[in-house]
Design a protein around this motif. Structure first.
Motif, PDB file in Angstrom:
ATOM      1  N   GLY A 106       0.816  -1.205   0.000  1.00 51.25           N
ATOM      2  CA  GLY A 106       0.000   0.000   0.000  1.00 51.25           C
ATOM      3  C   GLY A 106       0.851   1.256   0.000  1.00 51.25           C
ATOM      4  N   THR A 107       1.770   1.311   0.921  1.00 49.37           N
ATOM      5  CA  THR A 107       2.556   2.547   1.040  1.00 49.37           C
ATOM      6  C   THR A 107       3.351   2.818  -0.230  1.00 49.37           C
ATOM      7  N   HIS A 143      -1.956   6.922   5.296  1.00 44.51           N
ATOM      8  CA  HIS A 143      -1.557   6.494   3.953  1.00 44.51           C
ATOM      9  C   HIS A 143      -0.321   5.595   3.951  1.00 44.51           C
ATOM     10  N   ASP A 227      -7.209   7.186  -1.968  1.00 49.03           N
ATOM     11  CA  ASP A 227      -6.543   6.010  -1.414  1.00 49.03           C
ATOM     12  C   ASP A 227      -7.603   4.947  -1.134  1.00 49.03           C
ATOM     13  N   GLN A 230      -7.556   0.418   1.758  1.00 50.59           N
ATOM     14  CA  GLN A 230      -8.354  -0.331   2.743  1.00 50.59           C
ATOM     15  C   GLN A 230      -9.798  -0.533   2.277  1.00 50.59           C
ATOM     16  N   LYS A 256      -3.939  -4.036  -0.228  1.00 49.04           N
ATOM     17  CA  LYS A 256      -4.408  -5.080   0.700  1.00 49.04           C
ATOM     18  C   LYS A 256      -5.032  -6.342   0.081  1.00 49.04           C
TER      19      LYS A 256
HETATM   20  C1  LIG Z   1      -5.819   3.669   3.549  1.00 46.67           C
HETATM   21  C2  LIG Z   1      -4.454   3.048   3.655  1.00 46.67           C
HETATM   22  N1  LIG Z   1      -3.461   3.511   2.903  1.00 46.67           N
HETATM   23  C3  LIG Z   1      -2.226   2.978   2.948  1.00 46.67           C
HETATM   24  C4  LIG Z   1      -1.924   1.945   3.800  1.00 46.67           C
HETATM   25  C5  LIG Z   1      -0.539   1.367   3.837  1.00 46.67           C
HETATM   26  O1  LIG Z   1      -0.533   0.096   3.293  1.00 46.67           O
HETATM   27  P1  LIG Z   1       0.669  -0.925   3.590  1.00 46.67           P
HETATM   28  O2  LIG Z   1       0.593  -1.259   5.045  1.00 46.67           O
HETATM   29  O3  LIG Z   1       0.431  -2.095   2.682  1.00 46.67           O
HETATM   30  O4  LIG Z   1       1.932  -0.204   3.259  1.00 46.67           O
HETATM   31  C6  LIG Z   1      -2.932   1.441   4.624  1.00 46.67           C
HETATM   32  C7  LIG Z   1      -2.628   0.356   5.588  1.00 46.67           C
HETATM   33  O5  LIG Z   1      -3.331   0.119   6.523  1.00 46.67           O
HETATM   34  C8  LIG Z   1      -4.227   1.998   4.554  1.00 46.67           C
HETATM   35  O6  LIG Z   1      -5.228   1.544   5.313  1.00 46.67           O
END
Ligand SMILES: Cc1ncc(COP(=O)(O)O)c(C=O)c1O
Length: 422
Positions: A106-107, A143, A227, A230, A256
């Motif tokens: 995600g990040t 995020h 974003d 989730q 996710k």
């Molecule tokens: C809305 C949102 N953006 C970004 C992320 C980051 O994702 P990751 O943990 O896979 O890096 C998350 C993780 O919970 C999230 O809920």
């Protein structure tokens, strides 16, 4: 010493202390249940924080992994493989966006979206437009944890230890249209939102705020970036949460649940935004590898074939109705909100929320709390009504015992058909 004790002792010496884990050692899973080393089955209403959409030991996922792992696990983005265009087609068809970049998490997808926005603004400036480099993010946003992501994440405890962060980010009060208008200008290259904030407490954007963000971004050529990491890919009963609003973003991020538990993220964008990216500007070694892509294709096709979005809507509506009838009996529940299988019950105390999570775990049901007071439910999409009943009965017992405040509207809730354990 049990196996769990041994692992805890080893981890406490060997790992960075980033996580406060619950003392449970999981070894396998089946459907909506995850099973510990003693064979105890836990009803999982969190699905690995919104990841395991098809639950555990899904034959769809196992088969896709088996078939693809015998063919090709990794190549590199220097060459073609069969999966990326096929998966990108599925994502663009469902989102109304045009092009995709694959990442791993995600990040990392969010970083890609931020870089795309800066590059796009640079392109517009080179074409004579007046547009700056500032990001408008929202209070209570989350995020991710890498530098760009954490710089656009609001909560101080995630940000402050790592200062100085990426410059050029300003936060707008959540759903405050006047604040958004006041902070928006031609300095802004992108407005960043979650259609339904996740970590921030399952808080949906208002229609008015979302529409205003769209209108302001359009007025200057700034990008509206949503974003969906989730909320996206079916969790709310639509492929993407922004589709509940009838508003089309310029860029979205997903991760996710996309590959059913394997790491995969993606940035989706319009043709207009994609103009800013040329070969060599951005990339990744692992992102969009053959294994993750083939599993994601299998997951999406299975969701389509089994009409899992309609199922998520149906069971989610039922879950929400049961939470509401629980709220009518327990004054400690101050709000119930969410969409589909992205749900929250907000309590009147952070201590109580912590206690409820721990009591649920004792009853072998997994949930978590976020934003201090909010019980969060992100179950697998294959959840059935009977699982909801189990969870509601447990919550009812726990709140009766620990909040001690059964509300005056008990009779009304019971006659409306809510479970009766109060
Ligand atoms: C809305 C949102 N953006 C970004 C992320 C980051 O994702 P990751 O943990 O896979 O890096 C998350 C993780 O919970 C999230 O809920």
């Amino acid at each position: 010493m049990t196996k769990l004790d041994q692992i805890r002792a080893a981890e406490s010496k060997l790992l960075l202390t980033t996580y406060e884990r619950f003392p449970v050692l999981f070894t396998h899973g089946e459907g909506v249940h995850i099973i510990d080393e003693k064979g105890v089955r836990y009803l999982d209403l969190l699905s690995g924080i919104g990841v395991n959409a098809l639950g555990y030991s899904s034959p769809i996922i196992e088969n896709a992994i088996a078939v693809q792992s015998r063919k090709l696990i990794h190549t590199s983005n220097l060459f073609y493989h069969e999966g990326q265009a096929e998966l990108a087609l599925r994502l663009t068809e469902r989102s109304g966006l045009d092009r995709v970049f694959f990442a791993n998490t995600g990040t990392e997808a969010w970083e890609g979206a931020l870089k795309l926005a800066r590059a796009h603004a640079g392109l517009l400036r080179s074409e004579g437009k007046s547009i700056g480099t500032k990001f408008l993010a929202l209070e209570q946003s989350f995020h991710g944890r890498t530098f760009g992501s954490v710089s656009t994440t609001h909560k101080a405890k995630y940000r402050e230890p790592f200062a100085p962060l990426v410059p050029g980010v300003e936060f707008v009060r959540f759903n405050d249209v006047a604040d958004l208008r006041a902070k928006f200008s031609t300095d802004v290259c992108a407005i960043l939102v979650e259609a339904i904030q996740g970590e921030g407490g399952i808080r949906p954007l208002s229609q008015e705020f979302f529409a205003e963000a769209r209108a302001l971004a359009t007025s200057t050529g700034a990008l509206l970036i949503v974003d969906e990491i989730q909320a996206g890919l079916g969790r709310t009963g639509k492929w993407f949460a922004y589709q509940h609003y009838g508003i089309q973003p310029d860029v979205i991020t997903v991760a996710k649940p996309i590959a059913g538990g394997l790491p995969l993220g993606a940035v989706l964008c319009t043709e207009e935004a994609a103009r800013a990216i040329h070969a060599g500007m951005h990339g990744t070694t692992f992102g969009g590898g053959p294994l993750a892509c083939s599993v994601a294709i299998a997951v999406i096709d299975h969701m389509e074939k089994t009409n899992l979005l309609a199922h998520a809507t149906d069971v989610g509506d039922y879950f929400q109705a049961q939470l509401r009838s629980l709220a009518a009996r327990h004054s400690a529940i101050v709000d119930v909100r969410g969409k589909g299988l992205m749900l929250a019950a907000e309590l009147d105390s952070a201590d109580l929320a912590k206690e409820v999570v721990s009591q649920m775990l004792k009853r072998h049901i997994i949930i978590n709390s976020t934003s201090d007071t909010v019980l969060r439910f992100l179950p697998p999409y294959i959840l059935e009504r009977s699982h909801v009943d189990t969870a509601i009965a447990a919550l009812d017992e726990i709140l009766t015992e620990h909040a001690g405040a059964v509300g005056a509207s008990q009779t009304t809730a019971q006659s409306a058909g809510g479970p009766n354990h109060g």
